[in-house]
Scaffold this motif. Structure first.
Motif, PDB file in Angstrom:
ATOM      1  N   GLU A   1      -1.994 -29.783 -18.324  1.00 30.50           N
ATOM      2  CA  GLU A   1      -1.603 -29.820 -19.746  1.00 30.50           C
ATOM      3  C   GLU A   1      -0.619 -28.690 -20.051  1.00 30.50           C
ATOM      4  OE1 GLU A   1      -3.401 -31.490 -22.655  1.00 30.50           O
ATOM      5  OE2 GLU A   1      -1.828 -30.609 -23.886  1.00 30.50           O
ATOM      6  N   MET A   2      -0.936 -27.484 -19.556  1.00 32.80           N
ATOM      7  CA  MET A   2      -0.093 -26.318 -19.806  1.00 32.80           C
ATOM      8  C   MET A   2       1.364 -26.559 -19.463  1.00 32.80           C
ATOM      9  SD  MET A   2      -1.891 -22.870 -18.576  1.00 32.80           S
ATOM     10  CE  MET A   2      -3.097 -22.018 -19.604  1.00 32.80           C
ATOM     11  N   TYR A   3       1.603 -27.193 -18.321  1.00 34.55           N
ATOM     12  CA  TYR A   3       2.974 -27.335 -17.839  1.00 34.55           C
ATOM     13  C   TYR A   3       3.448 -28.787 -17.857  1.00 34.55           C
ATOM     14  CZ  TYR A   3       2.596 -22.463 -16.902  1.00 34.55           C
ATOM     15  OH  TYR A   3       2.426 -21.108 -17.075  1.00 34.55           O
ATOM     16  N   ALA A   4       2.773 -29.623 -18.671  1.00 35.64           N
ATOM     17  CA  ALA A   4       3.187 -31.014 -18.853  1.00 35.64           C
ATOM     18  C   ALA A   4       3.252 -31.766 -17.525  1.00 35.64           C
ATOM     19  CB  ALA A   4       4.536 -31.075 -19.576  1.00 35.64           C
TER      20      ALA A   4
ATOM     21  N   VAL B   1       2.409 -16.554 -10.952  1.00 35.13           N
ATOM     22  CA  VAL B   1       2.184 -16.689 -12.392  1.00 35.13           C
ATOM     23  C   VAL B   1       2.813 -15.506 -13.131  1.00 35.13           C
ATOM     24  CG1 VAL B   1       0.441 -16.791 -14.199  1.00 35.13           C
ATOM     25  CG2 VAL B   1       0.100 -18.060 -12.081  1.00 35.13           C
TER      26      VAL B   1
ATOM     27  N   ASN C   1      -7.381 -19.532 -11.904  1.00 33.71           N
ATOM     28  CA  ASN C   1      -8.483 -19.783 -12.826  1.00 33.71           C
ATOM     29  C   ASN C   1      -9.676 -20.463 -12.160  1.00 33.71           C
ATOM     30  OD1 ASN C   1      -7.712 -18.972 -15.770  1.00 33.71           O
ATOM     31  ND2 ASN C   1      -5.840 -19.748 -14.824  1.00 33.71           N
TER      32      ASN C   1
ATOM     33  N   GLY D   1      -3.775 -26.231 -23.098  1.00 32.28           N
ATOM     34  CA  GLY D   1      -4.231 -26.236 -21.714  1.00 32.28           C
ATOM     35  C   GLY D   1      -5.257 -25.147 -21.456  1.00 32.28           C
TER      36      GLY D   1
ATOM     37  N   ARG E   1     -12.016 -29.379 -15.406  1.00 29.30           N
ATOM     38  CA  ARG E   1     -11.481 -28.925 -16.688  1.00 29.30           C
ATOM     39  C   ARG E   1     -10.312 -27.976 -16.482  1.00 29.30           C
ATOM     40  NH1 ARG E   1     -16.377 -27.622 -18.815  1.00 29.30           N
ATOM     41  NH2 ARG E   1     -15.741 -25.480 -18.447  1.00 29.30           N
ATOM     42  N   ILE E   2     -10.462 -27.076 -15.511  1.00 27.95           N
ATOM     43  CA  ILE E   2      -9.392 -26.115 -15.235  1.00 27.95           C
ATOM     44  C   ILE E   2      -8.149 -26.828 -14.706  1.00 27.95           C
ATOM     45  CG2 ILE E   2      -8.747 -24.303 -13.592  1.00 27.95           C
ATOM     46  CD1 ILE E   2     -11.530 -23.079 -14.236  1.00 27.95           C
TER      47      ILE E   2
ATOM     48  N   ARG F   1       1.532 -26.393 -25.771  1.00 32.55           N
ATOM     49  CA  ARG F   1       0.963 -27.018 -24.579  1.00 32.55           C
ATOM     50  C   ARG F   1       0.141 -26.022 -23.782  1.00 32.55           C
ATOM     51  NH1 ARG F   1       5.705 -29.375 -22.991  1.00 32.55           N
ATOM     52  NH2 ARG F   1       5.742 -27.723 -21.440  1.00 32.55           N
TER      53      ARG F   1
ATOM     54  N   THR G   1      -1.499 -21.359 -11.466  1.00 33.37           N
ATOM     55  CA  THR G   1      -2.381 -21.055 -12.588  1.00 33.37           C
ATOM     56  C   THR G   1      -3.761 -21.671 -12.356  1.00 33.37           C
ATOM     57  OG1 THR G   1      -0.569 -20.887 -14.150  1.00 33.37           O
ATOM     58  CG2 THR G   1      -2.712 -21.437 -15.060  1.00 33.37           C
ATOM     59  N   ALA G   2      -3.773 -22.893 -11.864  1.00 37.45           N
ATOM     60  CA  ALA G   2      -5.053 -23.544 -11.579  1.00 37.45           C
ATOM     61  C   ALA G   2      -5.845 -22.742 -10.555  1.00 37.45           C
ATOM     62  CB  ALA G   2      -4.818 -24.968 -11.074  1.00 37.45           C
TER      63      ALA G   2
ATOM     64  N   LYS H   1      -7.260 -29.952 -15.282  1.00 37.26           N
ATOM     65  CA  LYS H   1      -6.655 -30.688 -16.406  1.00 37.26           C
ATOM     66  C   LYS H   1      -5.911 -29.728 -17.327  1.00 37.26           C
ATOM     67  CE  LYS H   1     -10.002 -34.335 -16.788  1.00 37.26           C
ATOM     68  NZ  LYS H   1     -11.205 -34.705 -17.551  1.00 37.26           N
ATOM     69  N   GLY H   2      -6.532 -28.591 -17.600  1.00 34.50           N
ATOM     70  CA  GLY H   2      -5.908 -27.617 -18.490  1.00 34.50           C
ATOM     71  C   GLY H   2      -4.597 -27.101 -17.914  1.00 34.50           C
ATOM     72  N   ALA H   3      -4.588 -26.849 -16.615  1.00 28.24           N
ATOM     73  CA  ALA H   3      -3.360 -26.349 -15.975  1.00 28.24           C
ATOM     74  C   ALA H   3      -2.269 -27.406 -16.032  1.00 28.24           C
ATOM     75  CB  ALA H   3      -3.645 -25.936 -14.530  1.00 28.24           C
TER      76      ALA H   3
ATOM     77  N   GLU I   1      -8.516 -26.223 -22.984  1.00 31.35           N
ATOM     78  CA  GLU I   1      -9.111 -27.261 -22.124  1.00 31.35           C
ATOM     79  C   GLU I   1      -9.791 -26.633 -20.904  1.00 31.35           C
ATOM     80  OE1 GLU I   1      -8.211 -30.982 -22.017  1.00 31.35           O
ATOM     81  OE2 GLU I   1      -9.688 -31.065 -20.405  1.00 31.35           O
ATOM     82  N   MET I   2      -9.090 -25.673 -20.303  1.00 29.72           N
ATOM     83  CA  MET I   2      -9.617 -25.023 -19.095  1.00 29.72           C
ATOM     84  C   MET I   2     -11.021 -24.476 -19.276  1.00 29.72           C
ATOM     85  SD  MET I   2      -6.774 -22.681 -17.346  1.00 29.72           S
ATOM     86  CE  MET I   2      -5.562 -23.339 -16.207  1.00 29.72           C
ATOM     87  N   TYR I   3     -11.252 -23.854 -20.420  1.00 22.97           N
ATOM     88  CA  TYR I   3     -12.535 -23.173 -20.614  1.00 22.97           C
ATOM     89  C   TYR I   3     -13.377 -23.836 -21.700  1.00 22.97           C
ATOM     90  CZ  TYR I   3     -10.709 -19.883 -17.346  1.00 22.97           C
ATOM     91  OH  TYR I   3     -10.219 -19.334 -16.183  1.00 22.97           O
TER      92      TYR I   3
END
Lengths: 439, 439, 439, 439
Positions: free
Chosen positions: B330-333, C267, B268, A327, B323-324, A323, B264-265, B326-328, A330-332
């Motif tokens: 996704e990272m932590y569900a 983080v 980034n 993620g 995007r960032i 995950r 994290t978001a 969404k990615g963050a 996706e971020m980048y």
């Protein structure tokens, strides 16, 4: 009161059979071969076992039914050829050697006792390590002139495992008329990379096993016999992020920064939370991004190693890691490629077999206080692949540890062990064989 | 040589019309009302304009066709009611006030000249700020006793804008017989939150405009007239991450850590790369996660403000930020919720109108060397919503800046400006009106 | 064979002494008071003990020598006063109550047996929790009408601890002539915040103890008696980063972004590596940065909770966390402020006392198979502060767990336990007291 | 009206002097040499200039006073020797070549006009790039058979710079009797790595210059002459984090994770805030950590490139980056090593010289509308090192751009330019020389 009990396996000094085991161990110690290149080792074991009376499956006869294709992590052609040529030089014309071309190493030997008995399998791993053996004069193999000159070394005791396997095989052969059942001796290649066990677990003979036992010496630092040695489950991955390069000063917005994505992934991978049911581990290595400093990175990658105290916990780590990798991609706006580099599993011993092992150890002379029910090590093994297969076929399986202090520690240029352990291993396994055979 | 030219707008001292403008400005300065609560301000302007001869659209008459629903960021009921009651106390029975209930503030006034002329619109913003005005005796409004006692303040010059709008309206009325075309005076609420301009841009009268002009005083620190003041495009979001709480010590693996995802978001978001075509800005504020320290955070959120030199660059920032986020998640569900808090756009002036403004300024007496073609400010405005609508209907639009040093700076408790700017604003806009009307 | 042994503490139904213990437990259950506000609870216990014949130290008599100043995390004045008033209403004029003003709650009761015996201390915690008790009719306290109507609740069994303490005290008093030594009963306030135990550990009487025992019911989910219950060591911090605000669009480079520093810290805090010697935990909560979205954050902070299986591991976590916090501050030129919010420690039981507890349990009728040598819980306690002090003074200390399934789980609105545990607690502690006293 | 003006430099077709310049350019185009290996190039230029009548300083004569030690980023011995051997093969016995051993390339040529005139310096850079030239038949150098077969290429127009320098030198020589002052022609090595300019800036002759001019062709995409071309300031670093390795599964707490620190640094480096006074850029490349995946990384590093619109902004970026690197090291208890890989500066042209350049361009026939006052490029140059030195010695300096569209773009295998620019360059510089000389 407790202190008066003998809590360690006693030292054995003088014993004829032990002398033969030591001789064997030292012969194999001088010829360590890497995973999938155990040409000489296999041929030599095959020869000895066939002389005893075993039927021996070697090379393409062994790797039938697509097993050859299940091998992974093969060494490059040069390495394979190099060890093959070395084996040829030592053995001359040899009927086993040719069958093993392309790395089809290891063997299974079979002998049959009386009708109506169970299928019993033993596994001994045979590969060495890419370690240059110590030339220090306090290092016993150097002193006694049986160290390896090849840049490879038996630094994990597999030479001792081979010797014990041959010693046990001899006893089984010598007494085959009074035993019932089928005895299978698996001399397995490529344990260090955790790959040989997976291939052997897919061999059809595994279905015939009612009992399966693997054994390791050392590991635990006291002279104790552990009936159920347990390992971490693990997964290894090659992770690649693909982005888009761009001039970092002229058009930074055109880039998709693979390096930045990979760094974000690393920082967050390390923060996967602990699992309350057991140990977890995670680490990243081999991180590379080769972009010039004024160009946005288009390619970055690393290797990932995750472990858990059991498969469920390991799966939790893998899911969490995936995950985070997704993620970060996706971020980048990166593409993520995840390539499996291997895995190991963890299986507890079958309870009944554990009891049999304890009984066998007692009969063999191991003091009760030196028998440990179970022990957990933060390492990985591939015998559990075979154990799990046997257990799923309603058989019993266990992994025994013949604990002992070692010099230098495992995987160290000065690794060495007390050679009297060899006779202990044969004793215990023999008592176990007798017990299982008589059922 | 260049230094001998007069490079600034000269100071005007003695002028009867200016005295009236100052009187008006000071009256409005004493009654600053927040966005969507400009009840008294609107009623007072409406009264003055109707007396001059304008048709005035106020309240629900103005906000027809669903416009009322387009307003966002309304103050809470207590604030709305508070300012309404205050206006009632000052005005007594009032025909305009009732129409504005629920925050339908601002107005549009219309007057028609001779047939066959163009539609000409002027926009003046009328809202104050939630700032307590300085009571320092060096602060002119305090000295001259027209400062605001309400805890709100005209600290951005909108009181001056209203006075100039009324001064220009007077000249238009007085000379309506010699003018052709339709004149629309838009007194717009809630500019500070960038919300009133969006609503007014959706009013049907905007389709009737061939020319549209907005104006701001101050901003540029010298007494210069800027024909084309440009702003940053911006987007604001409320970001919420929803995870799952769990006891951080007993079962950390059960949690989905919203705080960790949000952190994290943030880290980034700040690393979105620069854009080579123009300025970008990003900031995060109002970050909160209220979880107890021994509980995994299930809810964390923040506000996000991104800006770009033009809409394309702003879109680039928004896309990257999304995007960032969404990615963050996704990272932590986590679940991600993104709520729009508003936006502003950026539109360059129509080239022909820019030339007309230059000419009008010259006629009004602004020295050539004090006229600046265009200027870029790192701030946001909502008049461009109307400008863009006009331009897309084939009309012309521009945003003029009547530059001047100010005391304290905009949005400061000591903000103040040179009042003679008021007559300059009326002069320039009047010359422009004459020119546009005569086409 | 093993399965035939009775592996749980048997249920006791009918017993006169148990009826009295239940009555007491239910009385205290109806009056739960928060940490440092146990006015009524303390006064009621004091009264009962004094009636039995104990010397009782209460309030300022107890908190001499600066102990009052060691308390931290006191509730606000309103809460303190609220519970005080409530206690006054219930008790009327009361000699104990006045001594406790300002939150000097809890007590120590003392009685002396024959000469030449040891100092023996028992600790019972007395505080409730800010939880609204369930009104569900399946909840026994509701059914039997002894639930708390106050918005506070004995949801961790401390009401049972008080009852057992009083029950044990009664037996000690009744038999004081046949006992030797000094008996100290510590009824300790504010355990839930881990603060009362620290204060009591600094009381001079602790130096007089040769043996010290604390006890908890529940926790372990089976009816087992644990001779040595162990806890996590923990540290809690308030973390504040101070930077410098700046307009995020106009002059971002002027800011020192406290929010960005705090997010980076979070983080990275989560990625402190596991410790191979034991459990670690870390979590962050209460994260706030109140800056407007267009202003660089000048102040951001959070609370940090770190834990380790023992003090050394906890120290490792604290050191690692501090380095990360300092590094994050350095990164963004921030000032870091670290404020201690409290800590707990972890101490193993004294081996000899453990053996005595096992013997006492057997004598009390606990089946051997229901006695567990030691057990580790991922929670925190403050009795170890006292235990460590005793052990460092060459005394013996242990923490007993009277395991049992509970309804709802600890700290839950539906928490409840089997009341027959009360008599088991008294039995075991009494046998232990007899044994220790006779030495 | 504006459109009728000629806004570009006209194309010149037929011109005898241009033919000679093209011949020279094509000769040098076929022999591109990398920075500090311009052996043949230097020798050939020296020969031509000495023939014209210049005094030429070459090799160790040029690099006196410790200048040789100021060079950095020298190629490895093999590369140096390779280009040296190649030059030997082409030139045979050569008096210049020997002086240049070890990479002392480039030259300064001097000629003296009448007494009492100023010191005037011109700088032309002479190095090629490690690019394999296009063999496409649409590529003019391939068609006309003067492309480079060496794997190196003049892909930035320095061949043209050399030709213009030689063309200007010829005019100066031919007219030396009518000129006053000292003329210095600097043919500078190693511009691409921004290192040659720094070394030349420390040469003592720079103190003698009253006027200094450098020139580049291309860059700006239209045929315009820019009087003042400006560059970004930049700094480049090699960053190394040193930690401590440990087995990632057996003893993770023993490690100090250099990879984790480096990743944290990267993520945070990209979030250094924008600067409101001008452009900033930052990028990371060459990131490597070679640790095995089951071992904590003990060494990780990367290269860092930061840039700013001027030196102050660049310093801001460097300071911010250093703080982040230190903070990341602190976080993970790492040692940080920061190694300077070079830097460039940015200097505006001297105002008076700018005016002289405009006048010279007009006299040379450049249309007024094709003259641009100043232009900013997001690239780096090393001539500003010399410019700044001259300006600090009270001289005047400027960097001219002879703009032109190019095929393929700079640093591209298909790079090419309109050769008639060569004569324009000579014209403009000659008119400037005449003007400066006559003062």
């Amino acid at each position: 009161m407790e202190n008066q009990e003998i809590a360690e396996i006693p030292i054995i000094d003088d014993n004829e059979e032990l002398e033969e085991l030591k001789r064997l161990r030292r012969e194999f110690h001088q010829h360590p071969e890497l995973g999938w290149t155990e040409f000489w080792t296999t041929a030599r074991i095959a020869e000895l076992l066939e002389d005893m009376g075993f039927d021996v499956l070697v090379g393409h006869e062994l790797y039938q039914g697509g097993l050859a294709e299940l091998r992974w992590g093969l060494p490059d052609d040069e390495t394979l050829q190099g060890f093959y040529t070395l084996a040829q030089e030592r053995l001359g014309e040899n009927k086993y050697l040719e069958k093993m071309k392309d790395g089809l190493t290891g063997l299974v030997a079979h002998i049959r006792g009386g009708e109506g008995g169970p299928g019993i399998g033993f596994r001994f791993d045979i590969d060495g390590l890419p370690i240059l053996e110590s030339a220090g004069h306090h290092h016993q193999p150097t002193q006694d002139r049986f160290s390896s000159p090849l840049g490879t070394m038996h630094a994990c005791g597999h030479d001792g495992h081979v010797a014990m396997g041959l010693g046990l095989a001899k006893r089984v052969c010598d007494n085959i008329d009074s035993l019932t059942g089928d005895f299978y001796f698996m001399f397995q290649p490529s344990e260090e990379s955790a790959r040989g066990g997976f291939v052997f677990s897919r061999h059809e003979l595994v279905k015939k096993l009612d009992h399966f036992v693997a054994l390791h010496l050392g590991v635990v630092k006291e002279r104790k016999l552990v009936c159920d040695l347990r390992f971490l489950s693990s997964r290894k991955f090659e992770v690649t992020f693909r982005g888009r390069s761009a001039h970092a000063a002229l058009s930074p917005q055109e880039g998709k920064n693979a390096l930045l994505g990979a760094c974000t992934a690393v920082v967050n991978l390390y923060s996967i939370p602990r699992h309350s049911s057991g140990l977890t581990r995670l680490n990243v290595g081999q991180f590379h991004s080769a972009n010039a400093k004024n160009v946005i990175s288009e390619l970055a990658g690393f290797q990932l190693d995750v472990r858990g105290e059991n498969e469920e916990i390991c799966d939790y780590m893998v899911e969490s890691a995936k995950r985070i990798l997704k993620g970060a991609a996706e971020m980048y706006a990166l593409e993520l490629e995840l390539c499996d580099l291997g895995f190991t599993i963890s299986t507890p011993a079958s309870p009944g077999l554990k009891t049999s092992i304890r009984d066998a150890a007692l009969k063999a002379g191991v003091p009760g206080a030196a028998i440990v029910n179970e022990h957990f090590v933060i390492g990985c093994e591939d015998a559990p692949f075979i154990m799990k297969e046997v257990q799923e076929n309603r058989g019993q399986a266990a992994y025994i540890c013949l604990g002992s202090p070692t010099r230098g520690g495992h995987h160290n240029p000065e690794f060495d062990f007390d050679e009297d352990l060899l006779i202990w291993g044969v004793h215990v396994l023999w008592e176990l064989a007798l017990d299982l055979s008589s059922r």
